[in-house]
Design a protein around this motif. Structure first.
Motif, PDB file in Angstrom:
ATOM      1  N   GLU A  68     -20.186  25.022   1.099  1.00  0.00           N
ATOM      2  CA  GLU A  68     -20.755  26.351   1.259  1.00  0.00           C
ATOM      3  C   GLU A  68     -19.646  27.284   1.739  1.00  0.00           C
ATOM      4  O   GLU A  68     -18.881  26.940   2.651  1.00  0.00           O
ATOM      5  N   VAL A  69     -19.541  28.447   1.097  1.00  0.00           N
ATOM      6  CA  VAL A  69     -18.578  29.474   1.494  1.00  0.00           C
ATOM      7  C   VAL A  69     -19.342  30.517   2.302  1.00  0.00           C
ATOM      8  O   VAL A  69     -20.291  31.130   1.803  1.00  0.00           O
ATOM      9  N   LEU A  70     -18.939  30.706   3.543  1.00  0.00           N
ATOM     10  CA  LEU A  70     -19.710  31.522   4.471  1.00  0.00           C
ATOM     11  C   LEU A  70     -19.593  33.010   4.167  1.00  0.00           C
ATOM     12  O   LEU A  70     -18.520  33.514   3.842  1.00  0.00           O
ATOM     13  N   SER A  71     -20.721  33.684   4.297  1.00  0.00           N
ATOM     14  CA  SER A  71     -20.778  35.142   4.249  1.00  0.00           C
ATOM     15  C   SER A  71     -21.495  35.600   5.512  1.00  0.00           C
ATOM     16  O   SER A  71     -22.129  34.789   6.204  1.00  0.00           O
ATOM     17  N   PRO A  72     -21.428  36.888   5.858  1.00  0.00           N
ATOM     18  CA  PRO A  72     -22.141  37.341   7.061  1.00  0.00           C
ATOM     19  C   PRO A  72     -23.631  37.016   7.021  1.00  0.00           C
ATOM     20  O   PRO A  72     -24.232  36.714   8.049  1.00  0.00           O
ATOM     21  N   ASN A 132     -13.837  37.071  10.442  1.00  0.00           N
ATOM     22  CA  ASN A 132     -14.959  37.369  11.334  1.00  0.00           C
ATOM     23  C   ASN A 132     -16.113  36.377  11.203  1.00  0.00           C
ATOM     24  O   ASN A 132     -17.166  36.571  11.799  1.00  0.00           O
ATOM     25  N   LEU A 133     -15.922  35.309  10.443  1.00  0.00           N
ATOM     26  CA  LEU A 133     -17.030  34.388  10.185  1.00  0.00           C
ATOM     27  C   LEU A 133     -16.893  33.065  10.921  1.00  0.00           C
ATOM     28  O   LEU A 133     -17.648  32.140  10.662  1.00  0.00           O
ATOM     29  N   GLY A 134     -15.940  32.971  11.830  1.00  0.00           N
ATOM     30  CA  GLY A 134     -15.846  31.763  12.635  1.00  0.00           C
ATOM     31  C   GLY A 134     -14.514  31.063  12.507  1.00  0.00           C
ATOM     32  O   GLY A 134     -13.763  31.276  11.563  1.00  0.00           O
ATOM     33  N   GLU A 135     -14.226  30.256  13.491  1.00  0.00           N
ATOM     34  CA  GLU A 135     -13.007  29.457  13.535  1.00  0.00           C
ATOM     35  C   GLU A 135     -13.374  27.996  13.782  1.00  0.00           C
ATOM     36  O   GLU A 135     -14.308  27.709  14.536  1.00  0.00           O
ATOM     37  N   PRO A 136     -12.647  27.074  13.179  1.00  0.00           N
ATOM     38  CA  PRO A 136     -11.603  27.300  12.176  1.00  0.00           C
ATOM     39  C   PRO A 136     -12.195  27.748  10.846  1.00  0.00           C
ATOM     40  O   PRO A 136     -13.397  27.586  10.609  1.00  0.00           O
ATOM     41  N   ALA A 137     -11.350  28.296   9.983  1.00  0.00           N
ATOM     42  CA  ALA A 137     -11.842  28.789   8.698  1.00  0.00           C
ATOM     43  C   ALA A 137     -12.420  27.665   7.855  1.00  0.00           C
ATOM     44  O   ALA A 137     -13.398  27.851   7.135  1.00  0.00           O
ATOM     45  N   LEU A 138     -11.812  26.487   7.946  1.00  0.00           N
ATOM     46  CA  LEU A 138     -12.280  25.317   7.201  1.00  0.00           C
ATOM     47  C   LEU A 138     -12.793  24.284   8.193  1.00  0.00           C
ATOM     48  O   LEU A 138     -12.097  23.912   9.137  1.00  0.00           O
ATOM     49  N   GLY A 140      -4.269  19.543  10.542  1.00  0.00           N
ATOM     50  CA  GLY A 140      -3.693  20.867  10.350  1.00  0.00           C
ATOM     51  C   GLY A 140      -4.789  21.814   9.895  1.00  0.00           C
ATOM     52  O   GLY A 140      -5.777  22.015  10.592  1.00  0.00           O
ATOM     53  N   GLU A 141      -4.631  22.361   8.705  1.00  0.00           N
ATOM     54  CA  GLU A 141      -5.666  23.217   8.114  1.00  0.00           C
ATOM     55  C   GLU A 141      -6.250  22.554   6.873  1.00  0.00           C
ATOM     56  O   GLU A 141      -6.674  23.228   5.935  1.00  0.00           O
ATOM     57  N   ARG A 142      -6.274  21.213   6.886  1.00  0.00           N
ATOM     58  CA  ARG A 142      -6.738  20.468   5.720  1.00  0.00           C
ATOM     59  C   ARG A 142      -7.846  19.490   6.099  1.00  0.00           C
ATOM     60  O   ARG A 142      -7.912  18.994   7.221  1.00  0.00           O
ATOM     61  N   LEU A 143      -8.703  19.209   5.119  1.00  0.00           N
ATOM     62  CA  LEU A 143      -9.692  18.144   5.215  1.00  0.00           C
ATOM     63  C   LEU A 143      -9.455  17.183   4.058  1.00  0.00           C
ATOM     64  O   LEU A 143      -9.357  17.615   2.900  1.00  0.00           O
ATOM     65  N   TRP A 146      -7.211  16.730  -0.982  1.00  0.00           N
ATOM     66  CA  TRP A 146      -7.238  17.553   0.225  1.00  0.00           C
ATOM     67  C   TRP A 146      -7.887  18.896  -0.087  1.00  0.00           C
ATOM     68  O   TRP A 146      -7.631  19.488  -1.146  1.00  0.00           O
ATOM     69  N   LEU A 147      -8.692  19.394   0.833  1.00  0.00           N
ATOM     70  CA  LEU A 147      -9.116  20.789   0.837  1.00  0.00           C
ATOM     71  C   LEU A 147      -8.210  21.516   1.820  1.00  0.00           C
ATOM     72  O   LEU A 147      -8.069  21.081   2.971  1.00  0.00           O
ATOM     73  N   VAL A 148      -7.607  22.614   1.380  1.00  0.00           N
ATOM     74  CA  VAL A 148      -6.595  23.281   2.194  1.00  0.00           C
ATOM     75  C   VAL A 148      -6.937  24.762   2.343  1.00  0.00           C
ATOM     76  O   VAL A 148      -7.106  25.477   1.345  1.00  0.00           O
ATOM     77  N   ALA A 149      -7.034  25.222   3.590  1.00  0.00           N
ATOM     78  CA  ALA A 149      -7.267  26.640   3.863  1.00  0.00           C
ATOM     79  C   ALA A 149      -5.935  27.372   3.840  1.00  0.00           C
ATOM     80  O   ALA A 149      -5.015  27.022   4.582  1.00  0.00           O
ATOM     81  N   ARG A 150      -5.852  28.384   2.975  1.00  0.00           N
ATOM     82  CA  ARG A 150      -4.637  29.203   2.888  1.00  0.00           C
ATOM     83  C   ARG A 150      -5.050  30.669   2.894  1.00  0.00           C
ATOM     84  O   ARG A 150      -5.248  31.283   1.846  1.00  0.00           O
ATOM     85  N   GLY A 151      -5.230  31.204   4.113  1.00  0.00           N
ATOM     86  CA  GLY A 151      -5.707  32.574   4.228  1.00  0.00           C
ATOM     87  C   GLY A 151      -7.107  32.687   3.650  1.00  0.00           C
ATOM     88  O   GLY A 151      -7.993  31.896   3.990  1.00  0.00           O
ATOM     89  N   PRO A 152      -7.326  33.644   2.748  1.00  0.00           N
ATOM     90  CA  PRO A 152      -8.658  33.799   2.160  1.00  0.00           C
ATOM     91  C   PRO A 152      -8.943  32.818   1.029  1.00  0.00           C
ATOM     92  O   PRO A 152     -10.026  32.845   0.447  1.00  0.00           O
ATOM     93  N   GLU A 153      -7.982  31.945   0.719  1.00  0.00           N
ATOM     94  CA  GLU A 153      -8.141  31.000  -0.383  1.00  0.00           C
ATOM     95  C   GLU A 153      -8.449  29.600   0.132  1.00  0.00           C
ATOM     96  O   GLU A 153      -7.987  29.204   1.203  1.00  0.00           O
ATOM     97  N   LEU A 154      -9.214  28.859  -0.655  1.00  0.00           N
ATOM     98  CA  LEU A 154      -9.425  27.437  -0.417  1.00  0.00           C
ATOM     99  C   LEU A 154      -8.825  26.703  -1.606  1.00  0.00           C
ATOM    100  O   LEU A 154      -9.316  26.809  -2.726  1.00  0.00           O
ATOM    101  N   ARG A 155      -7.730  25.985  -1.348  1.00  0.00           N
ATOM    102  CA  ARG A 155      -7.013  25.305  -2.420  1.00  0.00           C
ATOM    103  C   ARG A 155      -7.281  23.806  -2.385  1.00  0.00           C
ATOM    104  O   ARG A 155      -7.751  23.262  -1.385  1.00  0.00           O
TER     105      ARG A 155
END
Length: 229
Positions: free
Chosen positions: A111-115, A145-151, A170-173, A181-190
């Motif tokens: 799920e990609v979070l929105s407000p 603004n939707l929470g931390e961590p991003a991923l 790190g910033e990966r799952l 790996w799912l990797v958070a890179r700013g506004p992108e999920l790679r």
């Protein structure tokens, strides 16, 4: 979001699955902004192409309604529409994904979070997907603004019969289901392979194709120049 206490005979997650509102086109949390849509559409195309080549017996879907039987009922149907899910079943076009008709429970859900959806995704859907038997549940916030961590995410622990926190590296799952790996890179999920190589997005694939086409044109022009009498 305040959750009501589960009545006698139902676990908290069963009560969530019994009472959670359906995901419908009219629901306010279904609407996506541009950051959310970019993440979902890019990841869907990337994973679909990868799975068709590497894991043809897996099905990748985006915003496809999952139909399920509500706990404690015989025929009362519920409907959830994950932003993206992966299930081990044949690839074919579907209008819905019907667990009541014997479709296997999705192994991976994102799920990609929105407000509008954040509280529902983090709290209610966590309980609902756990009760359905989802193995991995990932959440990504494309804006700060939707929470931390991003991923973040949850893994199913069969010993406790529920989700437990999915440990970030790190910033990966690391997804055992996807083998990626799912990797958070700013506004992108790679998506990254175990060897460190990132799967190309659709935009990157098109850019590479255009570069190759330009190189072919250059070589053709050079060949014509050299072969002129």
């Amino acid at each position: 979001m305040t959750q009501r206490a589960a009545p006698s005979g139902l676990t908290p997650n069963q009560f969530i699955l019994l009472t959670i509102e359906d995901d419908t086109e009219e629901a306010p949390w279904i609407m996506m902004g541009d950051p959310q849509m970019r993440v979902v559409s890019s990841l869907f195309v990337t994973l679909s192409e990868f799975m068709r080549e590497q894991c043809p017996d897996w099905f990748v879907a985006s915003m496809l309604p999952i139909l399920f039987r509500r706990p404690g009922t015989l025929h009362v149907r519920g409907q959830l529409g994950p932003d993206l899910f992966v299930a081990r079943t044949e690839y074919r076009p579907r209008q819905s994904y019907d667990l009541m008709a014997g479709e296997p429970v999705p192994a991976f859900v994102l799920e990609v979070l929105s407000p509008e959806s954040a509280a529902r995704d983090v709290e209610l859907k966590r309980g609902a997907y756990s009760e359905l038997g989802v193995q991995e549940y990932a959440l990504f916030a494309p804006t700060a603004n939707l929470g931390e961590p991003a991923l973040q995410g949850f893994l199913r622990d069969e010993k406790v019969g529920d989700f437990v926190p999915w440990e970030l590296v790190g910033e990966r799952l690391w997804s055992e289901v996807l083998g990626l790996w799912l990797v958070a890179r700013g506004p992108e999920l790679r998506v990254q392979q175990a060897d460190g190589a990132f799967l190309r997005t659709y935009a990157e694939t098109r850019q590479r194709e255009k570069a190759l086409e330009a190189e072919v044109d250059r070589l053709r022009t050079e060949l014509q120049r050299r072969t002129r009498p």
